[in-house]
Design a protein around this motif. Structure first.
Motif, short mmCIF file in Angstrom:
data_model
loop_
_atom_site.label_atom_id
_atom_site.label_comp_id
_atom_site.label_asym_id
_atom_site.label_seq_id
_atom_site.Cartn_x
_atom_site.Cartn_y
_atom_site.Cartn_z
N PHE A 78 2.42 0.94 -15.27
CA PHE A 78 3.00 1.00 -13.93
C PHE A 78 3.01 2.45 -13.47
CE2 PHE A 78 6.85 2.19 -11.58
CZ PHE A 78 6.63 1.48 -10.40
N SER A 79 2.56 2.71 -12.24
CA SER A 79 2.53 4.05 -11.68
C SER A 79 3.30 4.13 -10.38
CB SER A 79 1.07 4.50 -11.43
OG SER A 79 0.34 4.54 -12.63
N PHE A 80 3.98 5.25 -10.18
CA PHE A 80 4.63 5.55 -8.91
C PHE A 80 4.21 6.94 -8.50
CE2 PHE A 80 7.82 7.44 -6.24
CZ PHE A 80 8.09 6.44 -5.32
N ASP A 81 3.70 7.08 -7.28
CA ASP A 81 3.27 8.36 -6.75
C ASP A 81 3.89 8.57 -5.36
OD1 ASP A 81 1.57 8.47 -8.97
OD2 ASP A 81 -0.05 7.53 -7.86
N GLY A 82 3.96 9.82 -4.93
CA GLY A 82 4.48 10.06 -3.60
C GLY A 82 4.45 11.53 -3.23
N TYR A 83 4.86 11.79 -2.00
CA TYR A 83 4.96 13.17 -1.54
C TYR A 83 6.02 13.26 -0.44
CZ TYR A 83 2.47 12.05 2.80
OH TYR A 83 2.12 11.52 4.02
N ALA A 84 6.52 14.45 -0.21
CA ALA A 84 7.42 14.76 0.90
C ALA A 84 6.99 16.10 1.46
CB ALA A 84 8.87 14.81 0.44
N ALA A 85 6.79 16.18 2.77
CA ALA A 85 6.27 17.41 3.37
C ALA A 85 6.90 17.63 4.74
CB ALA A 85 4.74 17.32 3.52
N GLY A 86 7.01 18.88 5.11
CA GLY A 86 7.56 19.19 6.42
C GLY A 86 7.34 20.64 6.81
N SER A 87 7.49 20.90 8.10
CA SER A 87 7.43 22.27 8.61
C SER A 87 8.28 22.36 9.87
CB SER A 87 5.98 22.67 8.92
OG SER A 87 5.44 21.85 9.93
N ALA A 88 8.86 23.51 10.10
CA ALA A 88 9.72 23.70 11.26
C ALA A 88 9.70 25.16 11.69
CB ALA A 88 11.15 23.27 10.96
N SER A 89 9.85 25.37 12.98
CA SER A 89 9.97 26.73 13.51
C SER A 89 11.00 26.72 14.63
CB SER A 89 8.61 27.23 14.04
OG SER A 89 8.18 26.43 15.13
N ASP A 92 -4.47 -1.92 -15.97
CA ASP A 92 -4.55 -2.33 -17.37
C ASP A 92 -4.81 -1.16 -18.30
OD1 ASP A 92 -4.08 -5.13 -17.14
OD2 ASP A 92 -6.08 -5.36 -16.28
N THR A 93 -5.39 -0.08 -17.79
CA THR A 93 -5.60 1.14 -18.55
C THR A 93 -5.22 2.32 -17.67
OG1 THR A 93 -7.91 1.31 -17.81
CG2 THR A 93 -7.49 0.16 -19.90
N PRO A 94 -4.80 3.45 -18.25
CA PRO A 94 -4.47 4.63 -17.44
C PRO A 94 -5.67 5.07 -16.60
CG PRO A 94 -3.70 4.91 -19.69
CD PRO A 94 -4.57 3.69 -19.69
N GLY A 95 -5.47 5.18 -15.31
CA GLY A 95 -6.56 5.59 -14.43
C GLY A 95 -7.54 4.48 -14.12
N GLY A 96 -7.27 3.25 -14.59
CA GLY A 96 -8.18 2.13 -14.34
C GLY A 96 -7.96 1.50 -12.99
N ALA A 97 -8.68 0.41 -12.74
CA ALA A 97 -8.56 -0.30 -11.46
C ALA A 97 -7.12 -0.76 -11.27
CB ALA A 97 -9.52 -1.48 -11.43
N SER A 98 -6.59 -0.55 -10.07
CA SER A 98 -5.20 -0.87 -9.80
C SER A 98 -5.04 -2.26 -9.22
CB SER A 98 -4.60 0.16 -8.83
OG SER A 98 -5.26 0.13 -7.59
N PHE A 99 -3.86 -2.83 -9.43
CA PHE A 99 -3.49 -4.10 -8.82
C PHE A 99 -2.01 -4.04 -8.49
CE2 PHE A 99 -3.21 -4.53 -13.43
CZ PHE A 99 -1.95 -5.10 -13.63
N ALA A 100 -1.50 -5.06 -7.83
CA ALA A 100 -0.09 -5.11 -7.42
C ALA A 100 0.30 -3.86 -6.64
CB ALA A 100 0.81 -5.28 -8.65
#
Length: 249
Positions: A171-182, A133-141
């Protein structure tokens, strides 16, 4: 699956995008039949894909730019966004869904006979969506999707479930993509330089996200009053007919 630390970090990113100066970035304002969409921090402008039958779909183009394989051996790409959704007067938001998909290539290089230094590959990605309901407030859904060592495609759809929101929420969408290879390395007889069999740990969003917001018209108070009056009149007519039938029976 993302860690609580990653979730908090992404929430901070999302809030800072709302409050930071935006001189170099677009502020997008889109009006649909039942909804107003606002973004605060857009290197590329989001846009309306369709608006029909109480469903407005928006293309969120920036996540794919950030959460993509950056052609590096070791990487960790974070993304956070926040959007304001406002039901127009006479409407309410009844739910939303956000859909997308990850792609990945995963394999470990090996020497022909298993000698030398073995290769390695590891990758992971996650996406989560929620409202407040507010930026940084308690989340739902709240909903999420995660993958590890993906070799192929993994599509997802995160649904809010039933909502009943008039006015504005976020509405917020967050995420990440990470990897390592040798690579695997070994020496051939008589060869002073190492031979290599490269590994791969690629992962990222394959297309822009699609956010669909569902709205419904809210009947005005006088509409309820007229409906109740009509039902009362209909009930009176039915009672009179029953009395007439009983009298003449």
């Amino acid at each position: 699956m993302f860690s609580p630390t990653q979730h908090i970090a992404a929430a901070v990113i999302a809030c800072s995008t709302l409050l930071a100066p935006h001189a170099a970035f677009a502020q997008v304002h889109i009006e649909t039949g039942g909804l107003v969409f606002d973004s605060f921090y857009s290197p590329r402008s989001e846009y309306l894909v369709s608006d029909m039958n109480g469903a407005a779909t928006f293309s969120l183009v920036n996540a794919v730019d950030r959460m993509s394989y950056p052609n590096m051996t070791n990487y960790h790409q974070d993304y956070g966004s926040i959007f304001q959704l406002t039901a127009r007067e006479g409407y309410r938001v009844t739910g939303y869904s956000v859909s997308g998909g990850f792609y990945g290539t995963h394999y470990v290089g090996q020497s022909p006979n298993g000698s030398g230094e073995p290769g390695s590959a590891s990758s992971g990605a996650a996406a989560w969506a929620y409202a407040s309901d507010t930026p940084g407030g308690a989340s739902f859904a709240y909903g999420s999707h995660s993958v590890s060592n993906l070799n192929g495609h993994s599509d997802f759809r995160i649904d809010s479930g039933a909502l009943d929101k008039t006015g504005s929420f976020y509405f917020s969408f967050d995420g990440y993509a990470a990897g390592s290879a040798s690579p695997a390395t070994w020496y051939k007889p008589g060869q002073w330089w190492p031979s290599r069999a490269y590994s791969a740990a690629e992962v990222g969003l394959k297309n822009p996200l699609l956010l669909t917001v569902y709205t419904q018209a809210v009947p005005e108070p006088h509409t309820y009053a007229m409906t109740l009056a009509g039902l009362a009149l209909l009930a009176g007519v039915v009672r009179r007919r029953k009395r007439t039938v009983q009298k003449n029976g």
